[in-house]
Design an enzyme around this catalytic site. Structure first.
Site, mmCIF file in Angstrom:
data_model
loop_
_atom_site.group_PDB
_atom_site.id
_atom_site.type_symbol
_atom_site.label_atom_id
_atom_site.label_comp_id
_atom_site.label_asym_id
_atom_site.label_seq_id
_atom_site.Cartn_x
_atom_site.Cartn_y
_atom_site.Cartn_z
ATOM 1 N N HIS A 65 7.839 0.260 2.361
ATOM 2 C CA HIS A 65 7.670 -1.113 2.832
ATOM 3 C C HIS A 65 6.423 -1.717 2.215
ATOM 4 O O HIS A 65 5.547 -1.009 1.729
ATOM 5 C CB HIS A 65 7.549 -1.151 4.363
ATOM 6 C CG HIS A 65 6.235 -0.633 4.885
ATOM 7 N ND1 HIS A 65 5.909 0.704 4.909
ATOM 8 C CD2 HIS A 65 5.148 -1.285 5.385
ATOM 9 C CE1 HIS A 65 4.697 0.859 5.411
ATOM 10 N NE2 HIS A 65 4.201 -0.324 5.700
ATOM 11 N N GLN A 70 3.847 -5.548 2.579
ATOM 12 C CA GLN A 70 3.388 -6.519 3.562
ATOM 13 C C GLN A 70 3.171 -7.874 2.888
ATOM 14 O O GLN A 70 3.053 -7.953 1.669
ATOM 15 C CB GLN A 70 2.067 -6.064 4.195
ATOM 16 C CG GLN A 70 2.162 -4.724 4.890
ATOM 17 C CD GLN A 70 0.871 -4.390 5.612
ATOM 18 O OE1 GLN A 70 0.453 -5.126 6.515
ATOM 19 N NE2 GLN A 70 0.226 -3.317 5.227
ATOM 20 N N ASN A 113 0.875 -1.166 0.000
ATOM 21 C CA ASN A 113 0.000 0.000 0.000
ATOM 22 C C ASN A 113 0.911 1.215 0.000
ATOM 23 O O ASN A 113 1.812 1.294 0.817
ATOM 24 C CB ASN A 113 -0.865 0.052 1.257
ATOM 25 C CG ASN A 113 -1.797 -1.133 1.386
ATOM 26 O OD1 ASN A 113 -2.252 -1.675 0.388
ATOM 27 N ND2 ASN A 113 -2.082 -1.537 2.609
#
Ligand SMILES: [Zn+2]
Length: 346
Positions: free
Chosen positions: A182, A184, A169
Protein backbone atom coordinates in the site's frame (compact mmCIF):
# COMPACT_ATOMS: atom_id res chain seq x y z
CA UNK A 1 -11.43 1.70 -14.83
CA UNK A 2 -14.63 1.82 -12.75
CA UNK A 3 -14.88 3.94 -9.64
CA UNK A 4 -17.28 3.12 -6.79
CA UNK A 5 -17.64 5.27 -3.68
CA UNK A 6 -18.84 4.21 -0.24
CA UNK A 7 -18.53 5.20 3.43
CA UNK A 8 -16.99 3.20 6.25
CA UNK A 9 -19.02 2.90 9.46
CA UNK A 10 -17.23 5.86 11.08
CA UNK A 11 -17.98 8.14 8.15
CA UNK A 12 -14.66 7.91 6.33
CA UNK A 13 -14.80 7.74 2.52
CA UNK A 14 -13.62 4.64 0.62
CA UNK A 15 -13.23 4.53 -3.17
CA UNK A 16 -12.82 1.32 -5.17
CA UNK A 17 -11.00 1.39 -8.53
CA UNK A 18 -11.94 -1.73 -10.49
CA UNK A 19 -10.34 -2.99 -13.68
CA UNK A 20 -13.51 -4.93 -14.49
CA UNK A 21 -17.13 -3.92 -13.93
CA UNK A 22 -18.01 -1.72 -10.97
CA UNK A 23 -19.47 -3.12 -7.75
CA UNK A 24 -22.19 -2.72 -5.16
CA UNK A 25 -20.08 -2.14 -2.05
CA UNK A 26 -20.52 -4.30 1.04
CA UNK A 27 -21.52 -2.21 4.11
CA UNK A 28 -18.89 -1.90 6.84
CA UNK A 29 -20.13 -4.17 9.68
CA UNK A 30 -17.88 -2.79 12.41
CA UNK A 31 -20.03 0.01 13.82
CA UNK A 32 -17.01 2.24 14.50
CA UNK A 33 -17.45 5.46 16.44
CA UNK A 34 -17.16 8.60 14.30
CA UNK A 35 -13.54 9.73 13.91
CA UNK A 36 -12.42 12.56 16.20
CA UNK A 37 -9.11 13.69 14.77
CA UNK A 38 -6.87 16.21 16.51
CA UNK A 39 -4.36 17.47 13.96
CA UNK A 40 -2.69 20.83 14.35
CA UNK A 41 0.22 22.59 12.74
CA UNK A 42 2.56 24.97 14.50
CA UNK A 43 5.06 27.16 12.73
CA UNK A 44 8.66 26.89 13.91
CA UNK A 45 9.62 30.52 14.66
CA UNK A 46 13.30 29.82 13.89
CA UNK A 47 12.82 28.31 10.41
CA UNK A 48 9.23 29.02 9.35
CA UNK A 49 8.68 25.26 8.87
CA UNK A 50 5.26 23.78 9.57
CA UNK A 51 5.36 21.09 12.25
CA UNK A 52 2.28 18.90 12.60
CA UNK A 53 1.23 17.59 16.01
CA UNK A 54 -1.04 14.52 15.98
CA UNK A 55 -1.18 13.11 19.49
CA UNK A 56 -4.05 10.74 18.60
CA UNK A 57 -1.84 8.75 16.19
CA UNK A 58 0.29 7.14 18.89
CA UNK A 59 -2.34 4.41 19.34
CA UNK A 60 -2.32 3.37 15.67
CA UNK A 61 -2.05 -0.22 14.46
CA UNK A 62 1.53 -1.48 14.63
CA UNK A 63 2.63 -4.61 12.71
CA UNK A 64 -0.44 -6.79 13.34
CA UNK A 65 -0.27 -10.57 12.68
CA UNK A 66 -0.95 -11.39 9.01
CA UNK A 67 -4.38 -12.88 9.82
CA UNK A 68 -5.44 -9.55 11.36
CA UNK A 69 -4.21 -7.35 8.52
CA UNK A 70 -6.61 -4.40 8.21
CA UNK A 71 -5.79 -4.05 4.49
CA UNK A 72 -6.68 -7.62 3.54
CA UNK A 73 -10.24 -7.59 2.24
CA UNK A 74 -13.34 -8.52 4.11
CA UNK A 75 -12.23 -9.75 7.54
CA UNK A 76 -13.83 -8.57 10.81
CA UNK A 77 -10.90 -6.21 11.46
CA UNK A 78 -10.55 -5.11 7.84
CA UNK A 79 -10.75 -1.51 6.68
CA UNK A 80 -12.06 -2.83 3.35
CA UNK A 81 -15.48 -4.48 3.74
CA UNK A 82 -15.59 -6.02 0.25
CA UNK A 83 -14.27 -9.60 -0.14
CA UNK A 84 -11.89 -8.62 -2.96
CA UNK A 85 -10.58 -5.53 -4.71
CA UNK A 86 -8.19 -4.33 -7.40
CA UNK A 87 -7.13 -0.90 -6.09
CA UNK A 88 -8.86 0.90 -3.25
CA UNK A 89 -8.29 4.25 -1.54
CA UNK A 90 -9.78 5.28 1.79
CA UNK A 91 -9.32 7.93 4.43
CA UNK A 92 -6.66 6.98 6.97
CA UNK A 93 -8.11 6.00 10.35
CA UNK A 94 -5.11 7.64 12.02
CA UNK A 95 -4.59 10.76 9.90
CA UNK A 96 -1.84 13.33 10.21
CA UNK A 97 -4.20 15.89 8.66
CA UNK A 98 -7.99 15.91 8.81
CA UNK A 99 -10.49 18.60 7.88
CA UNK A 100 -12.71 17.36 10.74
CA UNK A 101 -10.26 18.63 13.35
CA UNK A 102 -12.05 21.16 15.60
CA UNK A 103 -10.82 24.77 15.71
CA UNK A 104 -7.67 25.56 17.68
CA UNK A 105 -6.56 28.91 19.16
CA UNK A 106 -4.50 30.97 16.67
CA UNK A 107 -1.29 30.80 18.68
CA UNK A 108 0.48 29.12 21.58
CA UNK A 109 3.19 31.05 23.44
CA UNK A 110 3.69 33.33 20.47
CA UNK A 111 3.90 30.47 17.94
CA UNK A 112 1.31 30.47 15.12
CA UNK A 113 -1.02 27.51 15.36
CA UNK A 114 -3.68 26.17 12.98
CA UNK A 115 -5.89 23.15 12.41
CA UNK A 116 -4.18 20.46 10.33
CA UNK A 117 -7.09 20.74 7.93
CA UNK A 118 -5.92 18.36 5.22
CA UNK A 119 -6.66 14.77 4.34
CA UNK A 120 -4.68 11.53 4.51
CA UNK A 121 -5.53 8.48 2.48
CA UNK A 122 -4.30 4.91 2.22
CA UNK A 123 -4.11 3.37 -1.26
CA UNK A 124 -4.01 -0.44 -1.43
CA UNK A 125 -2.35 -1.73 -4.60
CA UNK A 126 -3.70 -5.30 -4.50
CA UNK A 127 -5.70 -7.56 -2.18
CA UNK A 128 -2.76 -10.02 -2.18
CA UNK A 129 -1.06 -9.53 1.18
CA UNK A 130 2.28 -10.99 0.09
CA UNK A 131 2.71 -9.08 -3.21
CA UNK A 132 4.66 -5.88 -3.79
CA UNK A 133 4.41 -3.03 -6.27
CA UNK A 134 7.40 -4.41 -8.21
CA UNK A 135 5.71 -7.80 -8.62
CA UNK A 136 2.32 -6.55 -9.84
CA UNK A 137 1.19 -7.05 -13.44
CA UNK A 138 1.70 -3.98 -15.63
CA UNK A 139 -2.04 -3.59 -16.03
CA UNK A 140 -2.33 -3.15 -12.25
CA UNK A 141 0.49 -0.61 -12.05
CA UNK A 142 -1.31 1.29 -14.80
CA UNK A 143 -4.56 1.20 -12.81
CA UNK A 144 -2.68 2.54 -9.79
CA UNK A 145 -1.38 5.47 -11.89
CA UNK A 146 -4.97 6.27 -12.91
CA UNK A 147 -6.08 6.01 -9.28
CA UNK A 148 -3.29 8.39 -8.20
CA UNK A 149 -4.41 10.88 -10.86
CA UNK A 150 -8.03 10.60 -9.77
CA UNK A 151 -7.16 11.03 -6.08
CA UNK A 152 -4.95 14.03 -6.94
CA UNK A 153 -7.84 15.68 -8.80
CA UNK A 154 -10.33 15.02 -6.00
CA UNK A 155 -8.07 16.03 -3.11
CA UNK A 156 -6.83 19.17 -4.90
CA UNK A 157 -10.45 20.30 -5.15
CA UNK A 158 -10.98 20.30 -1.36
CA UNK A 159 -11.00 23.91 -0.08
CA UNK A 160 -7.77 24.77 1.75
CA UNK A 161 -5.66 21.99 0.22
CA UNK A 162 -2.39 23.39 -1.10
CA UNK A 163 -0.44 20.32 -2.21
CA UNK A 164 -1.07 16.60 -2.82
CA UNK A 165 1.79 14.20 -2.12
CA UNK A 166 1.59 10.58 -3.27
CA UNK A 167 4.09 8.24 -1.64
CA UNK A 168 4.94 4.70 -0.64
CA UNK A 169 7.03 3.63 2.35
CA UNK A 170 8.28 0.07 1.97
CA UNK A 171 10.06 -2.03 4.62
CA UNK A 172 10.20 -2.12 8.41
CA UNK A 173 13.54 -0.30 8.23
CA UNK A 174 11.61 2.69 6.84
CA UNK A 175 9.08 2.49 9.66
CA UNK A 176 6.29 0.67 7.83
CA UNK A 177 3.67 -0.53 10.33
CA UNK A 178 1.65 -2.69 7.89
CA UNK A 179 3.22 -5.14 5.40
CA UNK A 180 0.30 -5.28 2.97
CA UNK A 181 1.28 -3.54 -0.32
CA UNK A 182 0.00 0.00 0.00
CA UNK A 183 0.93 3.63 -0.33
CA UNK A 184 -0.38 6.84 1.09
CA UNK A 185 -1.50 10.26 -0.02
CA UNK A 186 -1.16 13.41 2.05
CA UNK A 187 -3.20 16.42 1.02
CA UNK A 188 -1.45 19.20 2.90
CA UNK A 189 -3.06 22.49 3.97
CA UNK A 190 0.31 24.19 3.31
CA UNK A 191 3.21 23.97 0.86
CA UNK A 192 5.87 21.62 2.25
CA UNK A 193 9.35 22.98 3.05
CA UNK A 194 11.06 20.94 0.33
CA UNK A 195 8.58 22.10 -2.28
CA UNK A 196 8.99 25.72 -1.20
CA UNK A 197 12.72 25.41 -1.81
CA UNK A 198 12.16 23.84 -5.25
CA UNK A 199 9.73 26.62 -6.18
CA UNK A 200 12.30 29.22 -5.12
CA UNK A 201 14.93 27.46 -7.27
CA UNK A 202 12.52 27.35 -10.22
CA UNK A 203 11.69 31.05 -9.81
CA UNK A 204 15.40 31.93 -9.87
CA UNK A 205 16.08 29.71 -12.89
CA UNK A 206 13.34 29.66 -15.56
CA UNK A 207 13.33 26.29 -17.31
CA UNK A 208 15.01 24.65 -14.32
CA UNK A 209 13.44 21.21 -14.71
CA UNK A 210 14.01 21.17 -18.48
CA UNK A 211 17.66 22.08 -17.99
CA UNK A 212 18.22 19.53 -15.22
CA UNK A 213 16.63 16.79 -17.30
CA UNK A 214 18.69 17.71 -20.37
CA UNK A 215 21.92 17.71 -18.38
CA UNK A 216 21.12 14.40 -16.72
CA UNK A 217 20.16 12.79 -20.04
CA UNK A 218 23.50 13.88 -21.49
CA UNK A 219 25.42 12.88 -18.36
CA UNK A 220 26.55 9.47 -17.17
CA UNK A 221 23.91 8.62 -14.57
CA UNK A 222 20.88 7.61 -16.65
CA UNK A 223 19.46 4.30 -15.42
CA UNK A 224 16.74 3.81 -18.01
CA UNK A 225 14.89 5.99 -20.48
CA UNK A 226 11.87 5.81 -22.74
CA UNK A 227 10.07 8.12 -25.13
CA UNK A 228 8.30 10.07 -22.35
CA UNK A 229 10.34 9.51 -19.16
CA UNK A 230 13.94 9.26 -17.99
CA UNK A 231 15.21 7.72 -14.75
CA UNK A 232 18.58 8.85 -13.45
CA UNK A 233 20.63 9.07 -10.30
CA UNK A 234 20.84 12.81 -9.65
CA UNK A 235 24.29 14.39 -9.65
CA UNK A 236 23.80 15.54 -6.05
CA UNK A 237 22.09 12.39 -4.74
CA UNK A 238 21.57 12.50 -0.98
CA UNK A 239 20.90 8.80 -0.39
CA UNK A 240 23.12 5.75 -1.01
CA UNK A 241 20.52 4.44 -3.47
CA UNK A 242 18.48 7.18 -5.15
CA UNK A 243 16.84 7.63 -8.53
CA UNK A 244 14.59 10.28 -9.99
CA UNK A 245 12.02 9.58 -12.70
CA UNK A 246 11.15 12.70 -14.69
CA UNK A 247 8.66 13.18 -17.52
CA UNK A 248 10.02 14.76 -20.71
CA UNK A 249 7.03 17.11 -20.89
CA UNK A 250 6.48 19.77 -18.24
CA UNK A 251 3.38 18.55 -16.40
CA UNK A 252 2.51 19.73 -12.87
CA UNK A 253 0.88 16.53 -11.62
CA UNK A 254 -0.54 13.11 -12.46
CA UNK A 255 -3.79 14.56 -13.77
CA UNK A 256 -1.95 16.21 -16.69
CA UNK A 257 -0.33 12.99 -17.98
CA UNK A 258 -1.76 11.64 -21.23
CA UNK A 259 -2.45 7.95 -21.87
CA UNK A 260 0.89 7.25 -23.58
CA UNK A 261 2.78 8.86 -20.69
CA UNK A 262 0.83 6.83 -18.15
CA UNK A 263 1.46 3.60 -20.09
CA UNK A 264 5.19 4.17 -20.19
CA UNK A 265 5.30 5.33 -16.58
CA UNK A 266 3.90 1.97 -15.46
CA UNK A 267 6.61 0.13 -17.41
CA UNK A 268 9.54 2.25 -16.27
CA UNK A 269 8.45 2.61 -12.66
CA UNK A 270 8.08 -1.15 -12.20
CA UNK A 271 11.43 -1.70 -13.93
CA UNK A 272 13.09 0.80 -11.58
CA UNK A 273 11.62 -0.86 -8.48
CA UNK A 274 12.82 -4.26 -9.70
CA UNK A 275 16.34 -2.88 -10.08
CA UNK A 276 16.18 -1.58 -6.51
CA UNK A 277 15.18 -5.04 -5.26
CA UNK A 278 17.90 -6.71 -7.34
CA UNK A 279 20.72 -4.56 -5.92
CA UNK A 280 21.30 -6.61 -2.78
CA UNK A 281 19.32 -9.71 -3.69
CA UNK A 282 16.60 -8.89 -1.16
CA UNK A 283 13.62 -6.51 -1.12
CA UNK A 284 15.02 -3.03 -0.56
CA UNK A 285 13.45 -0.71 2.01
CA UNK A 286 12.52 2.42 0.10
CA UNK A 287 10.56 5.63 0.02
CA UNK A 288 8.89 6.51 -3.29
CA UNK A 289 7.84 10.16 -3.20
CA UNK A 290 5.89 11.73 -6.08
CA UNK A 291 6.45 15.48 -6.15
CA UNK A 292 3.52 17.41 -7.57
CA UNK A 293 3.10 21.14 -8.07
CA UNK A 294 1.13 22.96 -5.37
CA UNK A 295 -2.12 24.75 -6.15
CA UNK A 296 -1.58 27.85 -8.26
CA UNK A 297 2.09 27.29 -9.14
CA UNK A 298 2.83 25.01 -12.08
CA UNK A 299 6.55 25.79 -12.18
CA UNK A 300 7.28 22.51 -10.37
CA UNK A 301 7.34 19.47 -12.65
CA UNK A 302 5.81 16.18 -11.55
CA UNK A 303 8.59 13.70 -10.74
CA UNK A 304 9.45 10.73 -8.60
CA UNK A 305 12.21 10.77 -6.01
CA UNK A 306 12.88 7.15 -5.06
CA UNK A 307 15.48 6.32 -2.44
CA UNK A 308 16.65 3.69 -0.02
CA UNK A 309 18.37 3.99 3.34
CA UNK A 310 20.31 0.76 2.71
CA UNK A 311 23.96 1.53 1.92
CA UNK A 312 25.24 -2.09 1.98
CA UNK A 313 23.60 -5.53 2.34
CA UNK A 314 23.93 -5.30 6.14
CA UNK A 315 24.17 -1.55 6.72
CA UNK A 316 21.57 1.20 7.06
CA UNK A 317 22.18 4.88 6.48
CA UNK A 318 20.93 6.66 9.59
CA UNK A 319 20.09 10.33 9.58
CA UNK A 320 22.44 11.43 12.34
CA UNK A 321 23.97 14.71 13.49
CA UNK A 322 24.66 16.40 10.17
CA UNK A 323 21.48 15.33 8.37
CA UNK A 324 19.01 15.39 11.30
CA UNK A 325 20.56 18.36 13.03
CA UNK A 326 21.61 20.52 10.11
CA UNK A 327 19.88 19.13 6.96
CA UNK A 328 23.43 18.88 5.57
CA UNK A 329 23.69 15.59 3.71
CA UNK A 330 26.69 13.31 3.60
CA UNK A 331 26.43 10.47 1.04
CA UNK A 332 28.99 7.65 1.31
CA UNK A 333 28.18 6.32 -2.19
CA UNK A 334 29.16 8.11 -5.39
CA UNK A 335 26.08 8.79 -7.56
CA UNK A 336 28.03 7.63 -10.63
CA UNK A 337 28.71 4.24 -9.00
CA UNK A 338 25.09 3.96 -7.85
CA UNK A 339 23.89 4.61 -11.42
CA UNK A 340 26.21 1.98 -12.86
CA UNK A 341 24.98 -0.59 -10.36
CA UNK A 342 21.32 0.20 -11.05
CA UNK A 343 21.94 -0.10 -14.80
CA UNK A 344 23.60 -3.49 -14.26
CA UNK A 345 20.74 -4.64 -12.03
CA UNK A 346 18.25 -4.59 -14.94
ZN1 LIG B 1 -2.98 -7.84 4.18
Amino acid sequence: MNRTRARLSDGREIVYYDEGPGRVPVPDPRGLRPVEPLCETRRDPLTGDHVTITAHRNTRTFLPPADQCPLCPGGPASEIPDPSYDVVAFENRFPSFDVRTPPVPPEIDGVPRARGAGRCEVVCFTDDHSASMAQLPLSRVRTIVDAWADRTAELSAIPGIRQVYVFENRGVEIGVTLHHPHGQIYAYPFVTPRTERMLAAAAAHPGLFEDVLKAEREGGRVVLAGEHWTAYVPAAARWPVEAHLMPHRHVPDFTALDAAERDELAVLYRDLLRRFDALYGAPLPYVAGWHQAPAGNDSLRLHLELFSIRRAPDKIKYLAGSESGMAAWINDVSPEDAAARLRAAG
